[in-house]
Design an enzyme around this catalytic site. Structure first.
Site, PDB file in Angstrom:
ATOM      1  N   ASP A  43       1.119  -1.215  -0.211  1.00 35.39           N
ATOM      2  CA  ASP A  43      -0.005  -0.041   0.110  1.00 35.39           C
ATOM      3  C   ASP A  43       0.734   1.327   0.125  1.00 35.39           C
ATOM      4  O   ASP A  43       2.089   1.031   0.376  1.00 35.39           O
ATOM      5  CB  ASP A  43      -0.859   0.165   1.118  1.00 35.39           C
ATOM      6  CG  ASP A  43      -1.596   1.344   1.489  1.00 35.39           C
ATOM      7  OD1 ASP A  43      -2.323   1.802   0.597  1.00 35.39           O
ATOM      8  OD2 ASP A  43      -1.544   1.729   2.520  1.00 35.39           O
ATOM      9  N   ASP A  64      -1.297  -0.696   6.051  1.00 37.50           N
ATOM     10  CA  ASP A  64      -1.714  -0.293   7.347  1.00 37.50           C
ATOM     11  C   ASP A  64      -3.015   0.200   7.729  1.00 37.50           C
ATOM     12  O   ASP A  64      -3.281   0.455   8.895  1.00 37.50           O
ATOM     13  CB  ASP A  64      -0.940   0.939   7.624  1.00 37.50           C
ATOM     14  CG  ASP A  64      -1.297   2.227   6.886  1.00 37.50           C
ATOM     15  OD1 ASP A  64      -1.708   1.956   5.764  1.00 37.50           O
ATOM     16  OD2 ASP A  64      -1.182   3.162   7.584  1.00 37.50           O
ATOM     17  N   ASP A  68      -6.840  -2.100   3.744  1.00 34.40           N
ATOM     18  CA  ASP A  68      -6.039  -3.109   3.400  1.00 34.40           C
ATOM     19  C   ASP A  68      -6.458  -4.715   4.103  1.00 34.40           C
ATOM     20  O   ASP A  68      -5.762  -5.557   3.584  1.00 34.40           O
ATOM     21  CB  ASP A  68      -4.436  -2.673   3.501  1.00 34.40           C
ATOM     22  CG  ASP A  68      -4.055  -1.390   2.974  1.00 34.40           C
ATOM     23  OD1 ASP A  68      -4.389  -1.247   1.881  1.00 34.40           O
ATOM     24  OD2 ASP A  68      -3.571  -0.563   3.715  1.00 34.40           O
TER      25      ASP A  68
END
Length: 759
Positions: A451, A646, A650
């Protein structure tokens, strides 16, 4: 007639008046009385007021169907264990409640350990030169004490024998079969020695007394319960992740009916209801704004720190936070149809689909169990038919010796002991292993999906550039802007204030602060009106010079500042790349890992970050489902992939990846959904995690080799392979000592992991 169906046209007298259920009041529990308001229950039954049978609430899901993570074809109502592999079944539907399995196993472990420890001392201390036990422990009193302690262990671990028996009945031979046979052989032979030891051949007596192997059974039981407790802790992570996700949802909603409003439980919201959201409140369900405006933090879904302005016609998502403004929206998706509910289901499905690390030992046991049992039976038959008198006793002793020496203590310990030491070693390096299987798979990873926001970048906006339109002093402009933004709660405002603080600027006094949702903020500084916001809003306020404003060629978010009616500056705010990220990316590439950046951010920003970090493959504008689909496609294609992130957005991808890696600075949901958490949020720790995985898996393979070698050599010797050459059978006592030594070797080898270098 169905006993639970009734004619409700006639109300019982006891249900009249204040007890009559208002049709607008919807129950929140699984069972309710259709006639009496407030009568609800988690269980079926009769109404305590009118006696009618409670009816099922279709809006409340009940997780009654359980399945096996290893064998999804196994389904049943209620918890239990898999008849094929013996694993505990898990609920199909996601639930936040703790099953209590970990607590039960912890209690069993305490009891079994308290009894097994003195048993082990009694057996092992005499083997140490110069150490002797009290005389009474060598006689009948000591024998009965060992029997009592072993029986306590057996009661605590009785579930092991139950699973072993089931594996035999269904002929799904697995690790439980081996464990059950080993425990039964050691405990059963000891009972025979205790009650009928005089009937055993003298050659198998120690100073005229029959040998006891109660400590073998007790220690095996304690170790098995320890492994099951560790597994239950890992499984408990699923419910923790689900609970963290469910905590994101609003518990109540403000339903608008004409001019009136009422606060109702979230379970009572139906599609089409009009709901109001005030500043600081969570959006209860998915819907579409019909009037009003607000600034909503959607980082839970997009992963991006910048809030999104919402006005009439814009969609809103349940679980997101309204920061400023107030709006009314129409509910379009409720219950299990909301995006948050789908994320919860995705996380639950992905976590349940994973195989446990003990599958390695189970595969070995798949062929090891029938071979050992066959050798034991064959030894009994051969000695009974061809052995010297008393042939049956010789056959029994040979069979017991085979089962004792083949008892899978070392085999069962080979994996969990290395995992325990490896997890501890990782924790000392800031690498928290929350899923033992993640540690196993990490060494095989060839692709790392990352990410952007909060993983590669800091995860919060920062001031990256100040553009002056006039000749005003930059620090003076920034100081005035920060003075105005001090009263704002907007993340971009915090970035401007933080930049001024880093420069050590003294902020002037700001008065008459005003905030316009979706526009900007204004205040008076030194008697002069300062406005900061979007160009369209500034133009509406009569600010000139916007036609000559700097072209927005940056990938950062740009806000403009005006003094009075004159444009004076523009501020570029962006999420900066972490200082440690460039070096980590290059090191991962050098280690043979292919990187793919997945982000919900816009294309231009994603391209800029990917270019700066030299990441060739990136995907922009992705939703949580898009990230999940990408991960699933890679895994289905057989590409070993890890996912690092995080945010809540996600979580599904983290759970579906071969290995989920969460930044320790991220959300609780991400951390709970991942197998590995990096405390410092530094990607360089992924390299150390790979080194730890390689060392741990090498250690496990060595342990399995040690265990199998001992069994491979010990089983034929115990069966009597050396009798033609030596004239002696292997004593069960020596067999037990060999088995114990194999466990000591495994433990000693695993402890070497504490000293490995990860850099």
């Amino acid at each position: 007639m169905n006993p639970h169906s009734h004619d409700h046209s006639a109300k019982p007298s006891c249900c009249s008046g204040r007890h009559h259920r208002d049709a607008s009041i919807r129950p929140s529990k699984a069972w309710f009385c259709p006639m009496c308001t407030g009568v609800e229950s988690d269980e079926p039954g009769d109404c305590p007021k009118c006696g009618m049978a409670l009816e099922r609430n279709p809006a409340v899901a009940q997780a009654t169907t359980y399945t096996c993570p290893m064998h999804p074809e196994i389904r049943q109502d209620g918890p239990g264990s898999c008849p094929i592999c013996g694993m505990d079944l898990e609920p199909v539907e996601p639930v936040a409640e703790d099953s209590g399995e970990e607590t039960k196993l912890r209690k069993k472990l305490i009891v079994a350990s308290a009894a097994a420890f003195p048993l082990l001392l009694i057996a092992m201390l005499p083997m140490i030169p110069g150490v002797s036990l009290p005389a009474w422990l060598h006689h009948e009193t000591g024998a009965w004490l060992q029997a009592a302690l072993a029986t306590i262990c057996l009661v605590a671990g009785f579930f092991i024998l139950v699973r072993a028996w089931r594996s035999l009945v269904t002929w799904n031979l697995n690790m439980w079969t081996l464990l059950g046979l080993g425990i039964s052989a050691a405990y059963g032979f000891s009972l025979v020695s205790l009650f009928a030891g005089e009937h055993l051949p003298e050659a198998f007596k120690d100073h005229g007394r029959a040998p006891l192997y109660f400590e073998t059974a007790g220690v095996i039981i304690a170790l098995v319960i320890l492994g099951q407790w560790l597994e239950a802790k890992a499984r408990g992570r699923t419910s923790m992740a689900i609970k963290a996700l469910m905590d994101q949802a609003a518990k109540t909603a403000r339903r608008v009916d004409g001019e009136s409003e009422e606060e109702i439980p979230i379970e009572q919201v139906q599609a089409g209801d009009l709901l109001r959201v005030k500043p600081g409140e969570k959006v209860p369900v998915d819907g579409e704004v019909v009037r009003g405006r607000g600034t909503v933090d959607e980082s839970m879904i997009s992963g991006e720190p910048e809030p999104v302005d919402k006005q009439e016609g814009d969609p809103v998502t349940g679980g997101t936070l309204n920061q400023t403004g107030s709006f009314v929206f129409r509910a379009t998706k409720v219950g299990s149809e909301t995006m948050l509910a789908r994320i919860i289901q995705q996380v639950s499905d992905a976590q349940r689909s994973r195989a446990p690390i003990q599958a390695v030992a189970d595969k070995v046991a798949g062929w090891f169990v029938p071979v050992v049992v066959g050798i034991a039976v064959l030894a009994f038959i051969l000695w009974s038919v061809f052995g010297p008198d008393p042939s049956l006793v010789f056959g029994l002793v040979a069979a017991v010796s085979v089962l004792v020496v083949a008892c899978p203590c070392a085999l069962g310990l080979a994996t969990p002991i290395s995992i325990m030491v490896g997890v501890g070693r990782g924790a000392s390096e800031g690498i928290l292993i929350r899923d033992a299987e993640a540690l196993e798979r990490m060494e095989k990873i060839t692709t790392l999906a990352v990410d952007k926001t909060g993983t590669l970048t800091a995860g919060r906006p920062a001031l990256v550039a100040v553009h002056r339109v006039a000749d005003d002093d930059e620090d003076a402009l920034l100081g005035m802007a920060a003075a105005v933004e001090t009263s704002s709660e907007h993340p971009l405002a915090h970035a401007i204030v933080s930049a001024a603080e880093k420069r050590g600027l003294d902020l002037p006094q700001a008065e008459d602060f005003d905030s316009v949702v979706g526009g900007g903020v204004s205040a008076k500084v030194g008697g002069e009106t300062i406005r900061i916001g979007k160009p369209a809003w500034l133009e509406d306020q009569g600010v000139g010079g916007l036609d000559a404003a700097l072209p927005d060629e940056s990938t950062a978010t740009r806000v403009f500042m005006a003094r009075g009616d004159r444009l004076v500056a523009a501020f570029d705010l962006a999420d900066p790349v972490k200082d440690s990220t460039p070096a980590a990316v290059e090191a991962l590439k050098a280690d043979g890992v292919e990187l793919v950046m997945l982000t919900g951010d816009r294309e231009a920003t994603a391209q800029a970050v990917a270019s700066k970090l030299n990441i060739d493959d990136y995907r922009a504008g992705l939703s949580p489902s898009d990230k999940l689909d990408f991960v699933k496609q890679q895994v289905a294609a057989g590409k070993p992939l890890a996912m690092a992130g995080d945010g809540i957005n996600d979580a599904p991808a983290l759970a579906a990846a071969e290995v989920g890696i969460a930044m320790g600075t991220g959300t609780d949901v991400a951390i709970e959904s991942a197998g590995i958490s990096l405390v410092k949020g530094d990607l360089r720790s992924i390299l150390r995690a790979r080194a730890l995985s390689r060392a741990t898996m090498k250690n496990i393979r060595q342990n399995l080799f040690f265990a199998l070698v001992y069994n491979g050599l010990g089983v034929p010797i115990a069966a009597g392979a050396l009798y033609p050459f030596t004239g002696h059978l292997l004593s069960p006592m020596i067999a037990a000592a060999a088995m114990s030594f194999s466990s000591v070797s495994v433990i000693g080898n695993a402890l070497r992991l504490r000293r490995i270098q990860l850099d």
